[in-house]
Design a protein around this motif. Structure first.
Motif, PDB file in Angstrom:
ATOM      1  N   THR A 105      20.164   0.160 -20.345  1.00  0.00           N
ATOM      2  CA  THR A 105      18.805   0.701 -20.176  1.00  0.00           C
ATOM      3  C   THR A 105      17.812   0.123 -21.182  1.00  0.00           C
ATOM      4  O   THR A 105      16.612   0.122 -20.927  1.00  0.00           O
ATOM      5  N   ASP A 106      18.279  -0.382 -22.308  1.00  0.00           N
ATOM      6  CA  ASP A 106      17.389  -0.934 -23.341  1.00  0.00           C
ATOM      7  C   ASP A 106      17.161  -2.432 -23.182  1.00  0.00           C
ATOM      8  O   ASP A 106      16.441  -3.022 -23.977  1.00  0.00           O
ATOM      9  N   ARG A 107      17.770  -3.033 -22.196  1.00  0.00           N
ATOM     10  CA  ARG A 107      17.716  -4.486 -22.071  1.00  0.00           C
ATOM     11  C   ARG A 107      16.907  -4.910 -20.852  1.00  0.00           C
ATOM     12  O   ARG A 107      17.016  -4.318 -19.785  1.00  0.00           O
ATOM     13  N   ALA A 108      16.090  -5.963 -21.021  1.00  0.00           N
ATOM     14  CA  ALA A 108      15.336  -6.554 -19.912  1.00  0.00           C
ATOM     15  C   ALA A 108      15.608  -8.056 -19.906  1.00  0.00           C
ATOM     16  O   ALA A 108      15.851  -8.658 -20.950  1.00  0.00           O
ATOM     17  N   TYR A 109      15.580  -8.647 -18.735  1.00  0.00           N
ATOM     18  CA  TYR A 109      15.837 -10.073 -18.573  1.00  0.00           C
ATOM     19  C   TYR A 109      14.606 -10.718 -17.955  1.00  0.00           C
ATOM     20  O   TYR A 109      14.051 -10.213 -16.984  1.00  0.00           O
ATOM     21  N   GLU A 110      14.209 -11.829 -18.522  1.00  0.00           N
ATOM     22  CA  GLU A 110      12.982 -12.513 -18.096  1.00  0.00           C
ATOM     23  C   GLU A 110      13.300 -13.607 -17.080  1.00  0.00           C
ATOM     24  O   GLU A 110      14.445 -14.047 -16.946  1.00  0.00           O
ATOM     25  N   VAL A 111      12.253 -14.060 -16.390  1.00  0.00           N
ATOM     26  CA  VAL A 111      12.381 -15.093 -15.361  1.00  0.00           C
ATOM     27  C   VAL A 111      13.067 -16.330 -15.945  1.00  0.00           C
ATOM     28  O   VAL A 111      12.732 -16.791 -17.032  1.00  0.00           O
ATOM     29  N   GLY A 112      14.044 -16.854 -15.198  1.00  0.00           N
ATOM     30  CA  GLY A 112      14.759 -18.065 -15.602  1.00  0.00           C
ATOM     31  C   GLY A 112      16.048 -17.795 -16.358  1.00  0.00           C
ATOM     32  O   GLY A 112      16.878 -18.705 -16.482  1.00  0.00           O
ATOM     33  N   GLN A 113      16.235 -16.592 -16.886  1.00  0.00           N
ATOM     34  CA  GLN A 113      17.459 -16.289 -17.618  1.00  0.00           C
ATOM     35  C   GLN A 113      18.640 -16.191 -16.651  1.00  0.00           C
ATOM     36  O   GLN A 113      18.482 -15.783 -15.499  1.00  0.00           O
ATOM     37  N   GLU A 114      19.829 -16.552 -17.148  1.00  0.00           N
ATOM     38  CA  GLU A 114      21.047 -16.357 -16.366  1.00  0.00           C
ATOM     39  C   GLU A 114      21.651 -15.019 -16.744  1.00  0.00           C
ATOM     40  O   GLU A 114      21.685 -14.652 -17.931  1.00  0.00           O
ATOM     41  N   VAL A 115      22.102 -14.294 -15.743  1.00  0.00           N
ATOM     42  CA  VAL A 115      22.721 -12.989 -15.950  1.00  0.00           C
ATOM     43  C   VAL A 115      24.051 -12.948 -15.212  1.00  0.00           C
ATOM     44  O   VAL A 115      24.295 -13.736 -14.295  1.00  0.00           O
ATOM     45  N   ASP A 116      24.905 -12.022 -15.624  1.00  0.00           N
ATOM     46  CA  ASP A 116      26.187 -11.817 -14.955  1.00  0.00           C
ATOM     47  C   ASP A 116      26.115 -10.557 -14.105  1.00  0.00           C
ATOM     48  O   ASP A 116      25.621  -9.520 -14.557  1.00  0.00           O
ATOM     49  N   VAL A 117      26.618 -10.638 -12.893  1.00  0.00           N
ATOM     50  CA  VAL A 117      26.640  -9.488 -11.990  1.00  0.00           C
ATOM     51  C   VAL A 117      27.905  -8.684 -12.300  1.00  0.00           C
ATOM     52  O   VAL A 117      29.018  -9.203 -12.223  1.00  0.00           O
ATOM     53  N   VAL A 118      27.720  -7.401 -12.671  1.00  0.00           N
ATOM     54  CA  VAL A 118      28.867  -6.551 -12.977  1.00  0.00           C
ATOM     55  C   VAL A 118      29.233  -5.627 -11.831  1.00  0.00           C
ATOM     56  O   VAL A 118      30.382  -5.219 -11.697  1.00  0.00           O
ATOM     57  N   ASP A 119      28.266  -5.312 -10.986  1.00  0.00           N
ATOM     58  CA  ASP A 119      28.541  -4.410  -9.878  1.00  0.00           C
ATOM     59  C   ASP A 119      27.444  -4.567  -8.829  1.00  0.00           C
ATOM     60  O   ASP A 119      26.386  -5.134  -9.100  1.00  0.00           O
ATOM     61  N   ILE A 120      27.727  -4.073  -7.655  1.00  0.00           N
ATOM     62  CA  ILE A 120      26.735  -4.036  -6.577  1.00  0.00           C
ATOM     63  C   ILE A 120      26.676  -2.594  -6.089  1.00  0.00           C
ATOM     64  O   ILE A 120      27.697  -2.008  -5.753  1.00  0.00           O
TER      65      ILE A 120
END
Length: 144
Positions: free
Chosen positions: A121-136
């Motif tokens: 909840t405290d984290r935001a990701y900006e355009v262009g960053q790579e993220v890992d999908v943990v769940d759908i």
């Protein structure tokens, strides 16, 4: 009309086979094979009733003792090939619109655009960053 013992064993095996089809209990198939072994014993070797029952018991018990644990192991294993949503978990994606815990962001995952929200909840990701999908969850990817 006197029916030979081997024929009784085959009738019993057929009855067990019918029970297998109706109930889908694989143990009945193993008992049916034991009955066929007893029929062979009666027909080919002409063994007495005690010998036939012993062959039935030994073959049926051996099959159940050997095949059931193997079948249970195979049933407990997860499929090797993940498909659908399960295949997307653990994949990397690229942020297309800012992703935070509110769920308003977008990512590109496996060539498709998905809505996404941050796991933390405290984290935001900006355009262009790579993220890992943990769940759908539904049509929303949970990322970190």
């Amino acid at each position: 009309m006197d029916i030979d013992p081997w024929l009784w064993w085959l009738i019993g095996a057929a009855g067990l086979g019918i029970g297998l089809v109706i109930t889908a209990m694989p143990e009945l198939a193993m008992l049916a094979v034991g009955a066929v072994a007893a029929a062979v014993t009666a027909g080919v070797f002409g063994g007495d009733a005690v010998y036939q029952v012993a062959v039935f018991a030994v073959v049926s018990t051996a099959l159940i003792a050997v095949i059931r644990p193997i079948a249970a192991r195979h049933r407990a294993q997860r499929p090797q090939l993940a498909t659908g949503v399960e295949a997307l978990k653990g994949k990397q994606a690229v942020v297309l619109e800012r992703v935070d815990s509110s769920g308003g962001g977008r990512i590109k995952l496996a060539g498709e655009i998905w809505s996404a929200r941050s796991l933390d909840t405290d984290r935001a990701y900006e355009v262009g960053q790579e993220v890992d999908v943990v769940d759908i969850e539904g049509a929303t990817a949970i990322v970190m």
